[in-house]
Design a protein around this motif. Sequence first.
Motif, short mmCIF file in Angstrom:
data_model
loop_
_atom_site.label_atom_id
_atom_site.label_comp_id
_atom_site.label_asym_id
_atom_site.label_seq_id
_atom_site.Cartn_x
_atom_site.Cartn_y
_atom_site.Cartn_z
N ASN A 542 -1.64 2.88 5.85
CA ASN A 542 -0.21 2.84 5.51
C ASN A 542 0.25 1.40 5.27
O ASN A 542 1.02 1.13 4.34
N LEU A 543 -0.22 0.48 6.10
CA LEU A 543 0.14 -0.93 5.91
C LEU A 543 -0.37 -1.44 4.57
O LEU A 543 0.37 -2.07 3.80
N ALA A 544 -1.64 -1.17 4.28
CA ALA A 544 -2.26 -1.69 3.05
C ALA A 544 -1.54 -1.16 1.82
O ALA A 544 -1.39 -1.89 0.83
N ARG A 545 -1.09 0.07 1.88
CA ARG A 545 -0.42 0.66 0.72
C ARG A 545 1.00 0.15 0.55
O ARG A 545 1.56 0.25 -0.54
N ASN A 546 1.55 -0.42 1.60
CA ASN A 546 2.94 -0.88 1.53
C ASN A 546 3.08 -2.39 1.43
O ASN A 546 4.00 -2.88 0.77
N VAL A 547 2.18 -3.15 2.12
CA VAL A 547 2.37 -4.60 2.17
C VAL A 547 1.20 -5.39 1.62
O VAL A 547 1.25 -6.61 1.54
N GLY A 548 0.11 -4.74 1.25
CA GLY A 548 -1.02 -5.47 0.70
C GLY A 548 -2.18 -5.60 1.68
O GLY A 548 -2.35 -4.75 2.56
N LYS A 549 -2.93 -6.66 1.56
CA LYS A 549 -4.18 -6.82 2.31
C LYS A 549 -3.95 -6.86 3.83
O LYS A 549 -2.96 -7.44 4.30
N VAL A 550 -4.88 -6.27 4.57
CA VAL A 550 -4.80 -6.18 6.03
C VAL A 550 -6.16 -6.55 6.62
O VAL A 550 -7.21 -6.21 6.06
N VAL A 551 -6.12 -7.25 7.74
CA VAL A 551 -7.36 -7.55 8.49
C VAL A 551 -7.40 -6.62 9.71
O VAL A 551 -6.46 -6.59 10.50
N PHE A 552 -8.47 -5.88 9.83
CA PHE A 552 -8.65 -4.88 10.89
C PHE A 552 -9.72 -5.38 11.86
O PHE A 552 -10.85 -5.62 11.46
N PHE A 553 -9.36 -5.55 13.13
CA PHE A 553 -10.30 -6.05 14.14
C PHE A 553 -10.66 -4.95 15.13
O PHE A 553 -9.80 -4.19 15.58
N ALA A 554 -11.94 -4.87 15.48
CA ALA A 554 -12.43 -3.98 16.53
C ALA A 554 -13.57 -4.67 17.26
O ALA A 554 -14.19 -5.60 16.73
N LYS A 555 -13.86 -4.20 18.48
CA LYS A 555 -14.93 -4.82 19.28
C LYS A 555 -16.27 -4.13 19.07
O LYS A 555 -17.31 -4.77 19.11
N HIS A 556 -16.27 -2.82 18.87
CA HIS A 556 -17.51 -2.06 18.88
C HIS A 556 -17.88 -1.57 17.48
O HIS A 556 -17.01 -1.22 16.67
N ILE A 557 -19.18 -1.52 17.23
CA ILE A 557 -19.68 -1.14 15.91
C ILE A 557 -19.27 0.28 15.55
O ILE A 557 -18.89 0.55 14.40
N ASP A 558 -19.33 1.21 16.51
CA ASP A 558 -19.00 2.60 16.17
C ASP A 558 -17.53 2.74 15.79
O ASP A 558 -17.17 3.57 14.96
N ASP A 596 -10.67 -10.82 -4.59
CA ASP A 596 -10.65 -9.55 -5.31
C ASP A 596 -9.41 -8.75 -4.93
O ASP A 596 -9.29 -8.28 -3.79
N PRO A 597 -8.48 -8.54 -5.86
CA PRO A 597 -7.25 -7.81 -5.52
C PRO A 597 -7.49 -6.35 -5.15
O PRO A 597 -6.62 -5.72 -4.55
N GLU A 598 -8.67 -5.82 -5.50
CA GLU A 598 -8.96 -4.43 -5.20
C GLU A 598 -9.43 -4.21 -3.77
O GLU A 598 -9.45 -3.09 -3.28
N VAL A 599 -9.87 -5.30 -3.11
CA VAL A 599 -10.33 -5.18 -1.71
C VAL A 599 -9.10 -5.23 -0.81
O VAL A 599 -8.43 -6.26 -0.71
N ALA A 600 -8.82 -4.12 -0.14
CA ALA A 600 -7.57 -3.99 0.61
C ALA A 600 -7.69 -4.36 2.07
O ALA A 600 -6.72 -4.84 2.67
N VAL A 601 -8.86 -4.13 2.68
CA VAL A 601 -9.00 -4.30 4.13
C VAL A 601 -10.29 -5.05 4.44
O VAL A 601 -11.34 -4.77 3.86
N ALA A 602 -10.18 -6.02 5.35
CA ALA A 602 -11.36 -6.67 5.92
C ALA A 602 -11.56 -6.09 7.31
O ALA A 602 -10.72 -6.27 8.19
N VAL A 603 -12.66 -5.37 7.51
CA VAL A 603 -12.98 -4.77 8.80
C VAL A 603 -13.85 -5.76 9.56
O VAL A 603 -14.98 -6.05 9.15
N CYS A 604 -13.33 -6.32 10.64
CA CYS A 604 -13.97 -7.46 11.29
C CYS A 604 -14.31 -7.16 12.74
O CYS A 604 -13.55 -6.51 13.45
#
Length: 711
Positions: A542-558, A596-604
């Motif tokens: 929802n964020l990416a579709r409304n405000v643009g690029k988003v960085v998503f952080f998580a600790k675990h691979i799964d 790249d404007p098409e890349v919306a999310v960086a999953v980190c």
Amino acid sequence: MAIGQRQRQHNGGRATTRRRAHGDEGGVIPVLAKVAREVEAAAQRGPLKSAGRAKFQVAALLLREERARVKHSTELTDAARLNEQKRLDGLAGILAKTAARDTSLIALLGEDAPVTTAARELKRDLLMAAGVELSPDDLIIVTEPEPVEERPARDVVPESVRQYERYNPFLAPDFSIAPTSKPQLSGRLNNWELIDPLFRAFEYGAGGGSAVMDLPEPGSLDAPGDLHLMPHQGRFIEAARQGHRTFLLADEPGLGKTAQALLAAEASGSYPLLVVVPNVVKMNWAREVQRWTPHRTSTVVHGDGHDLDAFADVVIVNYEVLDRHVNWLSKRGFKGMVVDEAHFIKNRESQRSKNVLSLSKSIRQRHPNALFIALTGTPLINQVDDFRMIWQFLGWIDEKKPLPELMKRLEDTELTPADFGFFAAARQAVIDMGIVRRKKIDVAADIPARRIADIPVELDDDLGRSIRDAERALVARLVERYRRVLANRDEQPIGIDHALVRLVANAELEESKSQSSGENVFTMVRRIGQAKAVPAADYTVNLARNVGKVVFFAKHIDVMDAAEQHFANSGLRTVSIRGDQTAVQRQKYVDAFTEDPEVAVAVCSLTAAGVGLNLQVASNVVLAELSWTDAEQTQAIDRVHRIGQELPVTAWRIIAAQTLDTKIAELIGSKAGLAARALDGSDAEVLAEGSLQLEALVSLLEEALAEAPAL
């Protein structure tokens, strides 16, 4: 029927023919499935040991052979072939996830990977258990000498270094610009133990105000090309230009510490320059050298350094391979050394800390006026003692006492630790040695303010209910243990015995660390993260579709895997930044996200991507899982909240309501008080020493006791 017909085996290259039992529940696949599950379970508990690695390799070998058999068999119908291929694909997925968890296993997947005698014996036993008819050659395993792993000695000397040494055979110490040596002082402080009082001076925040040495006005804010320095950066560089040579540059993340260090080396002529960094940022450092000092050359040390340029002005090496290169680096004749993310050396027993100290001593012996800079936005993680190794690197103290320059500054105060005012004066004396700590709010008014917003989510599925059930069981266990101890006491406390609460919580925590199975605080946090993966990803969509690029952080691979699948299902393009990538791969994905404007999310990965990356093209960060430290969370947010950011930055923390997650969210800032008090002059109360895990358990138990009926 033949397995892969006549396949070459690893026992001497002899050709053998094997036959397998018929039946859907017989044969190799059920045995292979059992082994794959065992390896998967073992990998979840930690890095695989030799027996587990052998199982993994044998499972991969059998999977490869069975896939070939199924593909070429003339006895299987198309339906049967498709069924067995699906079963093998499922097992391949298990092994792939296991290898992703422990990346050292990937080397065992190669067809030319050496197979040990133990692995060949295990393979024989599994085939026999599967009912496979073996030839005599397969049944008898000849014990052969284990192959010697082809790896270099820890101490390497790259050919480029040998060339450099031939061109520069004499690297004598240069004392021409050394400061005038001072005799060892025999003052009032000689018989005082001073290291702990110095640490306490920072812990108590004595003296007030931010920890910033007196810096001169900038001589110039000019920078190469269209780059511009900010005034706080110019002041630091001017201090180096005027002769100061040791700095703990502890500016908050995002204030341009890399540029300041490189330009300080330029201003002071501190070349050749050694830069020691985490692996994830070494390619970025090479870029920054080109950006800020384009007339200087740099080289990055990869592995054994076969492709390095020993003639370069700046040598960049990561902590992980430093042990191989300490010997030649100590003789290279560096006139400056920068240690990035210097909190990495806080553990005095770690090999990387010893390597860094060894190099700093050898450089100082050859060039007493060399430049030393420790860079870290989070110099204090758990305790003020985290300063110790950084101060030793800078040459301010040794293992037992302040060294002459700091000792002179302390003597000049004319105070001892027994005197009123010593802590304030001692704190300032250390600061004047070269501590520089600026906050964004103080020096970067043009950097937008950031805020952290919590987004509670309800875990109303079966997994959420099981998590709450497990948490209730944990609380009940804590309460029962607390009451059992009280029952054995002659005197009962009035109200809650908080000291006992902490003892009970600590006992639970220590047991959790040693448990390989069962529910505890660590497994619950992981399960909470898994349960939040899709809700957090959905919020990100929802964020990416409304405000643009988003960085998503998580600790675990799964959790990252589940989020990436949700993004793909939602039609969003993503990049993934993880700990098992090379520096080149990581930079490629950062560039794709940035350009790249098409890349919306960086999953980190919160641990792998939390330092050294510039992701300011986004202004929104989603923290799908909470960190155990405020410093780690801050580092992640500051990948976006950096100089050049033109939009307000918001970090959205996804919190699982009515779970342990809410406790962690409340406590996450508790460690921030230590750094604020020690470095920023804050009067905020410092939380009692202890881990966030411990404080979470204490909070759970105290809340349960407050709600429970009196004993």
